[in-house]
Enzyme design. Structure first.
Site, PDB file in Angstrom:
ATOM      1  N   ASP A  35       0.807  -1.219   0.000  1.00  0.00           N
ATOM      2  CA  ASP A  35       0.000   0.000   0.000  1.00  0.00           C
ATOM      3  C   ASP A  35       0.848   1.281   0.000  1.00  0.00           C
ATOM      4  O   ASP A  35       1.572   1.565   0.957  1.00  0.00           O
ATOM      5  CB  ASP A  35      -0.955   0.012   1.218  1.00  0.00           C
ATOM      6  CG  ASP A  35      -2.216   0.805   0.954  1.00  0.00           C
ATOM      7  OD1 ASP A  35      -2.417   1.259  -0.179  1.00  0.00           O
ATOM      8  OD2 ASP A  35      -3.020   0.969   1.899  1.00  0.00           O
TER       9      ASP A  35
ATOM     10  N   LYS B  70      -8.000  -1.589   3.654  1.00  0.00           N
ATOM     11  CA  LYS B  70      -7.405  -0.246   3.746  1.00  0.00           C
ATOM     12  C   LYS B  70      -7.304   0.196   5.207  1.00  0.00           C
ATOM     13  O   LYS B  70      -6.326   0.821   5.619  1.00  0.00           O
ATOM     14  CB  LYS B  70      -8.255   0.725   2.924  1.00  0.00           C
ATOM     15  CG  LYS B  70      -7.654   2.060   2.671  1.00  0.00           C
ATOM     16  CD  LYS B  70      -6.346   2.034   1.915  1.00  0.00           C
ATOM     17  CE  LYS B  70      -6.485   2.221   0.451  1.00  0.00           C
ATOM     18  NZ  LYS B  70      -5.210   2.344  -0.274  1.00  0.00           N
TER      19      LYS B  70
ATOM     20  N   LYS C  19      -9.034  13.966  -2.813  1.00  0.00           N
ATOM     21  CA  LYS C  19      -9.429  13.394  -1.513  1.00  0.00           C
ATOM     22  C   LYS C  19      -9.240  14.407  -0.381  1.00  0.00           C
ATOM     23  O   LYS C  19      -8.246  15.130  -0.344  1.00  0.00           O
ATOM     24  CB  LYS C  19      -8.570  12.161  -1.212  1.00  0.00           C
ATOM     25  CG  LYS C  19      -8.979  11.472   0.067  1.00  0.00           C
ATOM     26  CD  LYS C  19      -8.109  10.294   0.375  1.00  0.00           C
ATOM     27  CE  LYS C  19      -6.819  10.731   1.045  1.00  0.00           C
ATOM     28  NZ  LYS C  19      -5.977   9.572   1.361  1.00  0.00           N
TER      29      LYS C  19
ATOM     30  N   LYS D 261       2.636   2.033   3.265  1.00  0.00           N
ATOM     31  CA  LYS D 261       1.921   2.144   4.543  1.00  0.00           C
ATOM     32  C   LYS D 261       2.271   0.986   5.479  1.00  0.00           C
ATOM     33  O   LYS D 261       2.361   1.166   6.695  1.00  0.00           O
ATOM     34  CB  LYS D 261       0.414   2.106   4.305  1.00  0.00           C
ATOM     35  CG  LYS D 261      -0.189   3.376   3.764  1.00  0.00           C
ATOM     36  CD  LYS D 261      -1.696   3.337   3.988  1.00  0.00           C
ATOM     37  CE  LYS D 261      -2.422   4.441   3.264  1.00  0.00           C
ATOM     38  NZ  LYS D 261      -2.357   4.405   1.810  1.00  0.00           N
TER      39      LYS D 261
HETATM   40  P1  NAI Z   1      -8.556   3.122  -9.714  1.00  0.00           P
HETATM   41  O1  NAI Z   1      -9.768   2.413  -9.294  1.00  0.00           O
HETATM   42  O2  NAI Z   1      -8.684   4.378 -10.472  1.00  0.00           O
HETATM   43  O3  NAI Z   1      -7.635   2.170 -10.570  1.00  0.00           O
HETATM   44  C1  NAI Z   1      -7.570   0.799 -10.362  1.00  0.00           C
HETATM   45  C2  NAI Z   1      -7.605   0.125 -11.706  1.00  0.00           C
HETATM   46  O4  NAI Z   1      -7.413  -1.251 -11.517  1.00  0.00           O
HETATM   47  C3  NAI Z   1      -8.946   0.284 -12.417  1.00  0.00           C
HETATM   48  O5  NAI Z   1      -8.719   0.826 -13.708  1.00  0.00           O
HETATM   49  C4  NAI Z   1      -9.489  -1.117 -12.485  1.00  0.00           C
HETATM   50  O6  NAI Z   1     -10.225  -1.315 -13.650  1.00  0.00           O
HETATM   51  C5  NAI Z   1      -8.223  -1.944 -12.433  1.00  0.00           C
HETATM   52  N1  NAI Z   1      -8.315  -3.310 -11.921  1.00  0.00           N
HETATM   53  C6  NAI Z   1      -9.040  -3.786 -10.891  1.00  0.00           C
HETATM   54  N2  NAI Z   1      -8.796  -5.088 -10.697  1.00  0.00           N
HETATM   55  C7  NAI Z   1      -7.875  -5.435 -11.614  1.00  0.00           C
HETATM   56  C8  NAI Z   1      -7.230  -6.653 -11.919  1.00  0.00           C
HETATM   57  N3  NAI Z   1      -7.477  -7.756 -11.229  1.00  0.00           N
HETATM   58  N4  NAI Z   1      -6.334  -6.675 -12.926  1.00  0.00           N
HETATM   59  C9  NAI Z   1      -6.078  -5.547 -13.649  1.00  0.00           C
HETATM   60  N5  NAI Z   1      -6.681  -4.365 -13.405  1.00  0.00           N
HETATM   61  C10 NAI Z   1      -7.552  -4.313 -12.386  1.00  0.00           C
HETATM   62  O7  NAI Z   1      -7.717   3.351  -8.377  1.00  0.00           O
HETATM   63  P2  NAI Z   1      -6.418   4.243  -8.160  1.00  0.00           P
HETATM   64  O8  NAI Z   1      -6.821   5.518  -7.561  1.00  0.00           O
HETATM   65  O9  NAI Z   1      -5.597   4.230  -9.382  1.00  0.00           O
HETATM   66  O10 NAI Z   1      -5.703   3.409  -7.022  1.00  0.00           O
HETATM   67  C11 NAI Z   1      -5.171   2.158  -7.342  1.00  0.00           C
HETATM   68  C12 NAI Z   1      -4.831   1.406  -6.068  1.00  0.00           C
HETATM   69  O11 NAI Z   1      -3.802   2.102  -5.381  1.00  0.00           O
HETATM   70  C13 NAI Z   1      -5.984   1.259  -5.098  1.00  0.00           C
HETATM   71  O12 NAI Z   1      -5.939  -0.004  -4.506  1.00  0.00           O
HETATM   72  C14 NAI Z   1      -5.690   2.304  -4.065  1.00  0.00           C
HETATM   73  O13 NAI Z   1      -6.255   2.003  -2.823  1.00  0.00           O
HETATM   74  C15 NAI Z   1      -4.181   2.239  -4.031  1.00  0.00           C
HETATM   75  N6  NAI Z   1      -3.593   3.424  -3.469  1.00  0.00           N
HETATM   76  C16 NAI Z   1      -3.840   4.645  -4.021  1.00  0.00           C
HETATM   77  C17 NAI Z   1      -3.259   5.770  -3.495  1.00  0.00           C
HETATM   78  C18 NAI Z   1      -3.467   7.122  -4.040  1.00  0.00           C
HETATM   79  O14 NAI Z   1      -3.134   8.069  -3.391  1.00  0.00           O
HETATM   80  N7  NAI Z   1      -3.975   7.295  -5.213  1.00  0.00           N
HETATM   81  C19 NAI Z   1      -2.370   5.674  -2.346  1.00  0.00           C
HETATM   82  C20 NAI Z   1      -2.252   4.355  -1.802  1.00  0.00           C
HETATM   83  C21 NAI Z   1      -2.785   3.289  -2.407  1.00  0.00           C
HETATM   84  C1  DG6 Z   2      -8.936   6.535   1.284  1.00  0.00           C
HETATM   85  O1  DG6 Z   2      -8.038   7.143   2.109  1.00  0.00           O
HETATM   86  C2  DG6 Z   2      -8.426   6.146  -0.054  1.00  0.00           C
HETATM   87  C3  DG6 Z   2      -7.103   5.508  -0.080  1.00  0.00           C
HETATM   88  O2  DG6 Z   2      -6.878   4.704  -1.195  1.00  0.00           O
HETATM   89  C4  DG6 Z   2      -6.056   6.532   0.037  1.00  0.00           C
HETATM   90  O3  DG6 Z   2      -6.292   7.613  -0.776  1.00  0.00           O
HETATM   91  C5  DG6 Z   2      -4.709   6.052  -0.208  1.00  0.00           C
HETATM   92  O4  DG6 Z   2      -4.532   4.831   0.409  1.00  0.00           O
HETATM   93  C6  DG6 Z   2      -3.766   7.078   0.315  1.00  0.00           C
HETATM   94  O5  DG6 Z   2      -3.854   7.093   1.688  1.00  0.00           O
HETATM   95  P1  DG6 Z   2      -3.019   8.014   2.589  1.00  0.00           P
HETATM   96  O6  DG6 Z   2      -3.463   7.705   3.949  1.00  0.00           O
HETATM   97  O7  DG6 Z   2      -1.585   7.654   2.377  1.00  0.00           O
HETATM   98  O8  DG6 Z   2      -3.327   9.403   2.185  1.00  0.00           O
END
Ligand code: NAI
Ligand code: DG6
Length: 505
Positions: free
Chosen positions: A303, A352, A396, A465
């Site tokens: 994460d 999460k 966010k 994380k």
């Molecule tokens: P998002 O939902 O926009 O992107 C995720 C993508 O993964 C989607 O396009 C979805 O269609 C695809 N997907 C889902 N299951 C899949 C699979 N089995 N194989 C291939 N593709 C798959 O989410 P976002 O914002 O890009 O975040 C991605 C991940 O990163 C999430 O798990 C989120 O919790 C994690 N994350 C995000 C952070 C941030 O600040 N943006 C920080 C920490 C973690």
């Molecule tokens: C809810 O907090 C959505 C999450 O996917 C976060 O945006 C992501 O894990 C980033 O979390 P943080 O606590 O590092 O800002």
């Protein structure tokens, strides 16, 4: 990227293929006696640190390439590659990598003749991959091309999106491994690009994709990064995923509890590719750890640590380090991107919640004077709330309240509001993970000719994380770890920040 920093020491040799350093590692072990006494035992180890100087042709494959993080990361790299500029209502912007330690960070390297500190750009200390030369590919359950994905993500200013479109519309995600039960039911409407067959057969296809990408782009190295949806935790059970042998059998039988992310991780390791888990779920089950160990492949989890949790790992360090006693931590988030939508289901929220809460545990454990002996709670009340509010999109909002007991019955309350712009915080972090991982893969540390295996999950903990093999969650100690490993490769002692002298006497 060219190296502009040279260490002037007989202990470092710069050769065309290697940088070789003799490094004196100074540390201590400690014995805790039952009566509370502690004995500290200092030791030193002479190490040979060798860093390969030639940067391999490297590619990155993202799982979840078409999502917010995947498209933002790709757009950021391409905008920098093509030196794009664009206008927002406040004026002209130039592509940059703000938020990336590798590209924009500096390390202190000594005092100059005037006694002032000199800071060297991190990217000039050792040969590092240039992100604009990295090839990018990936998988997604949605077949939307990356330009449309970028539009759907609604992260970049519109003029930038228009300038990036021609660079991104030909990029199409490969078919994904996907089992609906591991994510929220509300993700079903994205699914139009998935593999079929047994879980093992799907893993074989992912391996074939990696080989195909490597061949097509003539790459020496591929790194795999999971930025797919947060999955629910999978069950860990003996006979299922507790050993690689059982996990392989379970994939052949398409056992229900084998998650998509575990299938990708297995494929990556079998292809000798490092795997980074950017989401909270327990992808790296014991069978995967065993496989990675057997193939000597680096794995990093779990994460990405971007906004709220990064600040938490700073504030907890400050509070506990200052001898204040955090008794209540309440963290609210609301976000409106697809990540927030997926996290609105209890089972994905739970994954999460675990990584967001765990970050304070080691700091609580570090001061028994505060938490075990004092009056009041023995650990902080710690609540994490995440709500899906489509209106705020990727922007966010994180709101935190920290209440700490201070001297003589007093209370100190900190209230923080953080507008995170989630994917714009995450993309530079993804870049750092890839660049430092690629660098450390080229680094070899030996004591008396015997290779030391350093845990990459711990070394790269600054960006995670819940680092695999966590030693500390304190952000500045984690950053020191990166800094001091780079220094070790140049035979420089760990930075002690003492300033006892202004130079050699
Ligand atoms: P998002 O939902 O926009 O992107 C995720 C993508 O993964 C989607 O396009 C979805 O269609 C695809 N997907 C889902 N299951 C899949 C699979 N089995 N194989 C291939 N593709 C798959 O989410 P976002 O914002 O890009 O975040 C991605 C991940 O990163 C999430 O798990 C989120 O919790 C994690 N994350 C995000 C952070 C941030 O600040 N943006 C920080 C920490 C973690
Ligand atoms: C809810 O907090 C959505 C999450 O996917 C976060 O945006 C992501 O894990 C980033 O979390 P943080 O606590 O590092 O800002």
């Amino acid at each position: 990227m060219p190296v502009h920093v040279k260490v002037n020491s007989p202990k470092v040799t710069y050769e065309s293929d290697f940088i070789k350093a003799k490094y004196c590692y100074e540390s201590s072990s400690a014995t805790q006696h039952p009566d509370g006494r502690i004995t500290i035992n200092p030791y030193t180890l002479d190490m040979d640190v060798t860093t390969a100087a030639k940067i391999p042709r490297t590619g990155l494959m993202m799982v979840g390439w078409g999502g917010n993080n995947g498209t933002t990361f790709t757009g950021m790299c391409l905008a920098n590659k093509h030196n794009l500029t664009w206008h927002s209502k406040v004026g002209e912007h130039k592509a940059d990598f703000l938020g990336s330690v590798s590209m924009i960070g500096t390390f202190p390297v000594g005092l100059n003749e005037a006694g002032e500190e000199v800071f060297a750009p991190v990217r000039h200390m050792l040969p590092m991959l240039n992100p604009t030369e990295m090839e990018i590919d990936g998988w997604d359950i949605s077949n939307m091309n990356l330009a449309d994905g970028m539009k759907r993500a609604a992260v970049f200013d519109w003029e930038l999106q228009e300038k990036l479109r021609s660079h991104m519309e030909h990029l199409k995600p490969r078919k994904a491994v996907f089992f609906q039960d591991f994510v929220a039911a509300n993700q079903a409407d994205r699914v139009n690009n998935v593999l079929t067959g047994s879980k093992f057969e799907q893993m074989e296809q992912i391996r074939a994709d990696i080989c195909d990408f490597k061949k097509e782009k003539n790459l020496d190295k591929v790194i795999i990064l999971w930025v797919g949806n947060t999955e629910r935790f999978s069950e860990i059970a003996s006979g299922l995923n507790d050993t690689w042998e059982n996990l392989e059998k379970a994939m052949k039988a398409s056992a229900h509890e084998i998650s998509p992310s575990t299938v990708y991780a297995a494929a990556a390791i079998l292809e000798g590719c490092a795997f980074i888990n950017g989401s909270p779920q327990n992808t790296l089950v014991p069978g995967i750890l065993e496989l990675a160990e057997k193939h000597k492949v680096m794995i990093v989890g779990d994460d990405l640590k971007t906004g709220q949790t990064k600040l938490k790992s700073v504030l907890m360090d400050y509070l506990v380090g200052a001898g204040l006693k955090p008794e209540s931590i309440v963290s609210y988030n609301h976000l409106g991107n697809n990540d927030g939508k997926n996290l609105s289901a209890p089972q994905t929220f739970r994954s999460k919640e675990i990584t967001k809460r765990g970050v304070v545990d080691d700091m609580v454990a570090s001061n028994k004077e505060l938490f075990a002996a004092g009056t009041g709670p023995q650990k902080p009340d710690h609540l994490v709330v995440i709500k899906y509010v489509p209106y705020v999109g990727d922007s966010k909002r994180a709101m935190d309240e920290y209440t700490s007991a201070i001297a003589m019955g007093g209370l100190n309350t900190l209230v923080i509001h953080n507008t995170c712009e989630d994917s714009l915080l995450a993309a530079p972090i993804m870049l750092d993970l890839v660049l430092f991982l690629e660098l450390f893969q080229r680094m070899d540390v030996k004591v008396n000719g015997k290779k030391i295996h350093f845990e990459m999950g711990q070394v790269l903990g600054y960006w995670m994380k819940a680092p695999l093999h966590t030693m500390t969650n304190s952000l500045f100690r984690q950053r020191s770890c990166i800094e001091n490993l780079v220094r070790a490769a140049l035979s420089l002692p760990a930075n002690n920040h003492l300033f006892l002298t202004k130079g050699p006497i």
